[in-house]
Design an enzyme around this catalytic site. Structure first.
Site, short mmCIF file in Angstrom:
data_model
loop_
_atom_site.label_atom_id
_atom_site.label_comp_id
_atom_site.label_asym_id
_atom_site.label_seq_id
_atom_site.Cartn_x
_atom_site.Cartn_y
_atom_site.Cartn_z
CE LYS A 1 -3.53 2.19 2.88
NZ LYS A 1 -4.42 2.06 4.03
CD GLU B 1 9.25 -6.08 7.29
OE1 GLU B 1 8.97 -4.97 6.79
OE2 GLU B 1 9.04 -6.36 8.49
N GLY C 1 -4.88 -2.20 5.25
CA GLY C 1 -4.10 -3.34 4.76
C GLY C 1 -4.78 -4.67 5.01
NE ARG C 2 -6.51 -4.36 11.19
CZ ARG C 2 -5.87 -3.20 11.31
NH1 ARG C 2 -4.75 -2.99 10.63
NH2 ARG C 2 -6.32 -2.24 12.07
CD GLU D 1 -1.94 -5.00 11.91
OE1 GLU D 1 -0.70 -4.85 12.04
OE2 GLU D 1 -2.46 -5.30 10.82
CG HIS E 1 -5.07 -36.56 15.69
ND1 HIS E 1 -5.17 -37.89 16.05
CD2 HIS E 1 -6.14 -36.30 14.91
CE1 HIS E 1 -6.23 -38.42 15.46
NE2 HIS E 1 -6.84 -37.46 14.77
CE LYS F 1 5.88 -1.53 10.75
NZ LYS F 1 5.03 -0.87 9.77
C1 G6Q Z 1 -2.57 -3.99 7.97
C2 G6Q Z 1 -1.35 -3.36 8.38
C3 G6Q Z 1 -0.10 -4.03 7.91
C4 G6Q Z 1 0.28 -3.72 6.47
C5 G6Q Z 1 1.73 -4.15 6.24
C6 G6Q Z 1 2.18 -3.93 4.83
O1 G6Q Z 1 -3.68 -3.59 8.23
O2 G6Q Z 1 -1.39 -2.02 8.06
O3 G6Q Z 1 -0.12 -5.41 8.07
O4 G6Q Z 1 -0.58 -4.36 5.59
O5 G6Q Z 1 2.55 -3.46 7.14
O6 G6Q Z 1 2.08 -2.58 4.49
P1 G6Q Z 1 2.25 -2.13 3.00
O7 G6Q Z 1 1.14 -2.74 2.20
O8 G6Q Z 1 2.17 -0.62 3.02
O9 G6Q Z 1 3.58 -2.63 2.54
#
Ligand code: G6Q
Length: 537
Positions: A207, A213, A268-269, A354, A385, A505
């Site tokens: 996003k 990462e 994001g989620r 989250e 199990h 972070k």
């Molecule tokens: C979700 C969070 C988080 C996000 C990641 C990746 O709700 O905001 O999990 O999706 O940190 O972020 P980017 O899509 O900006 O790389």
């Protein structure tokens, strides 16, 4: 309305009611009220939601609905759907529901109808997906793409992985899909070790397009590709971006014509049905993707328009509050009896934890009640199990969600009956257990009786559907999204920010140079300094 949750009329009534009800067993409740399974179940959207094995009575439910009313849930649902800026800490609308709104509808953000924009991106995604699926999109050397590697993390990874696994039955099998998320170099290395660069497409899903990462993995992917193909022009045929940040995408070197956009009002989620779902669409095809969106939308409509008494996500959310805040349950197990849903618990972990793992209320105060539970789980029957022992005979109360389907996508003789029988039996065993008298009747030696008793009274919901289709997956995800929102509203917290992930972070960025330069002074606490020195060697 009193703003303090614990001082509201319904909350106080629930506290009193809990004291009367906590010792009542599900065995007694079912004997005294044989009709409860009809009353405490909803059949809607092709889902049978049986919540009769919960430690509730009609009064519990009516108090929980009263609580939702006192907390303004109906108004807050409308506020979300109509694009009000309910994410107050980030001053944003929360409109994942717009992502699945039918073409032709209108949802306004700052005076602009966003639905045509959404459908424009969906059509671009469909065109691209069809090109990849048909082999029309050629890599730099003229070969069709056979491997798709999604690079993303958190919300830009968990949804795509979960959906790919969940809908694998529907995927185009001559394409290989890999998902790279971890900064650990092993993730990328293993993902590409058997792939030919000239047949590989990287989807960089971010996003913000600034996530450490993802950007590190994306740069490594670019180097890997360039090393194999020896020409910078190859990037345009082998990289696409899913992002809200055009500037960063273009600075990375991805042609913005190969970018699929979305907007800041998609969390994001909550983004697996936005452009972030490109890998899903390539895998299952646009038609299946559209039916997944249709499933999401139907559950949205159900949540928005159904009275609380028959509203699946509202009931789910309120039951969670009943256990977390009154019984003190701290976890919720997610137990899908469908192997394709193996990543569904992991996906829900992010969605729920989250979103609602917060002690600060919208007023900036510390909540004096429990909020978000720990979500966890594995598919049945595997979990049986492994950890079910603790659910049956452990000292904690763990409400369970069983998720099952009548029809198997792979109907081998006997398998489905065995699978479903196990799911139904687990709910029965948890609720009703096995008494000492019942154990003794089996001639068990006295010394072993306590070990073989199941005290029961352990609550569960069962969600039963026809078959795992893209449409049902959409419904399932939306159902949990809205249960999360229901809880967030009652708790008075903001489920749509994630400030709690920031601090670590920031500290990591300070530690990176300290690891790289052995001469650099370290100025943390004793433990942190010690760990840094150990790494330096
Ligand atoms: C979700 C969070 C988080 C996000 C990641 C990746 O709700 O905001 O999990 O999706 O940190 O972020 P980017 O899509 O900006 O790389």
């Amino acid at each position: 309305m009193n703003n303090r949750l614990t001082e509201s009329t319904a909350w106080k009534a629930l506290e009193m009611h809990f004291r009367e009800l906590r010792d009542l067993s599900l065995r007694t409740m079912f004997v005294q009220d044989p009709g409860r399974s009809e009353r405490f179940s909803v059949k809607d959207q092709g889902i049978l939601f049986d919540y009769s094995k919960h430690r509730i009575t009609d009064q519990t439910l009516s108090l929980l609905f009263q609580l939702a009313g006192e907390r303004g849930l109906a108004e807050k649902i409308e506020a979300m759907f109509s694009g009000e800026k309910i994410n107050i800490t980030e001053n944003r609308a929360v409109l994942h529901t717009a992502l699945r709104a039918p073409k032709g509808s209108a949802i306004m953000v700052d005076g602009h109808n966003v639905v045509p924009d959404i459908h424009e991106v969906l059509e671009k995604m469909a065109g691209f997906s069809n090109q990849i699926r048909s082999g029309a999109w050629k890599g730099y050397t003229g070969k069709p793409i056979r491997n798709i590697v999604n690079i993303g993390i958190g919300g830009s990874d968990l949804g795509p992985v979960m959906a790919y696994e969940a809908l694998k039955f529907y995927t185009q099998r001559n394409l290989t899909f890999r998902f790279v998320s971890n900064i650990d170099g092993s993730d990328f290395t293993e993902a590409v070790h058997d792939l030919q660069a000239e047949e590989t497409l990287f989807i960089v899903a971010s996003k913000t397009f600034t996530t450490l990462e993802t950007m590190t993995n994306a740069r490594t992917a670019r180097s890997w590709l360039l090393e194999k193909l020896q020409n910078g022009q190859a990037v345009a045929r082998h990289f696409v971006a899913l992002s809200t940040n055009e500037k960063e995408v273009s600075e990375f070197g991805i042609d913005t014509r190969n970018m699929f956009g979305f907007w800041d009002w998609v969390g994001g989620r909550y983004s697996m049905d936005s452009a972030i779902g490109l890998s899903t669409m390539i895998a299952i095809g646009p038609d299946n993707f559209y039916s997944m969106l249709e499933g999401f939308h139907r559950m949205d409509e159900h949540f928005r328009h159904t009275p609380f008494e028959r509203n699946i996500p509202v009931i789910m959310g309120l039951l969670g509050i009943w256990y977390i805040d009154f019984f003190g349950a701290m976890t919720q197990a997610i137990l899908p009896y469908d192997n394709y849903l193996k990543r569904f618990p992991a996906y829900l972990q992010q969605l729920t934890m989250e979103s609602n793992g917060k002690y600060v209320t919208l007023d900036g105060e510390r909540a004096d009640y429990n909020t978000g539970a720990v979500y966890w789980g594995e598919p049945g029957t595997n979990g049986q199990h492994s950890f079910y022992q603790l659910i049956h005979q452990g000292t904690s109360l763990i409400p369970c969600d069983f998720i099952g389907f009548r029809t198997s996508l792979n109907p081998l003789p006997l398998h489905q009956d065995y699978l479903v029988a196990n799911m139904i039996a687990q709910g029965e065993a948890l609720a009703f257990g096995k008494s000492a008298d019942e154990v003794k009747k089996e001639n068990v030696p006295d010394s072993l009786v306590p070990h073989k008793v199941f005290e029961g009274n352990r609550p569960s919901s069962t969600f039963f559907m026809e078959k795992l289709t893209p449409e049902y997956l959409g419904k399932l995800v939306a159902m949990y999204e809205h249960a999360v929102y229901t809880q967030g509203v009652v708790w008075g917290i903001n489920p749509f920010d994630q400030m709690g992930v920031e601090l670590g972070k920031v500290l990591a960025m300070k530690i990176i140079p300290e690891l790289q330069d052995v001469q650099k002074a370290v100025s943390h606490d004793g433990s942190t300094n010690n760990l840094i020195r150990y790494y330096r060697g």
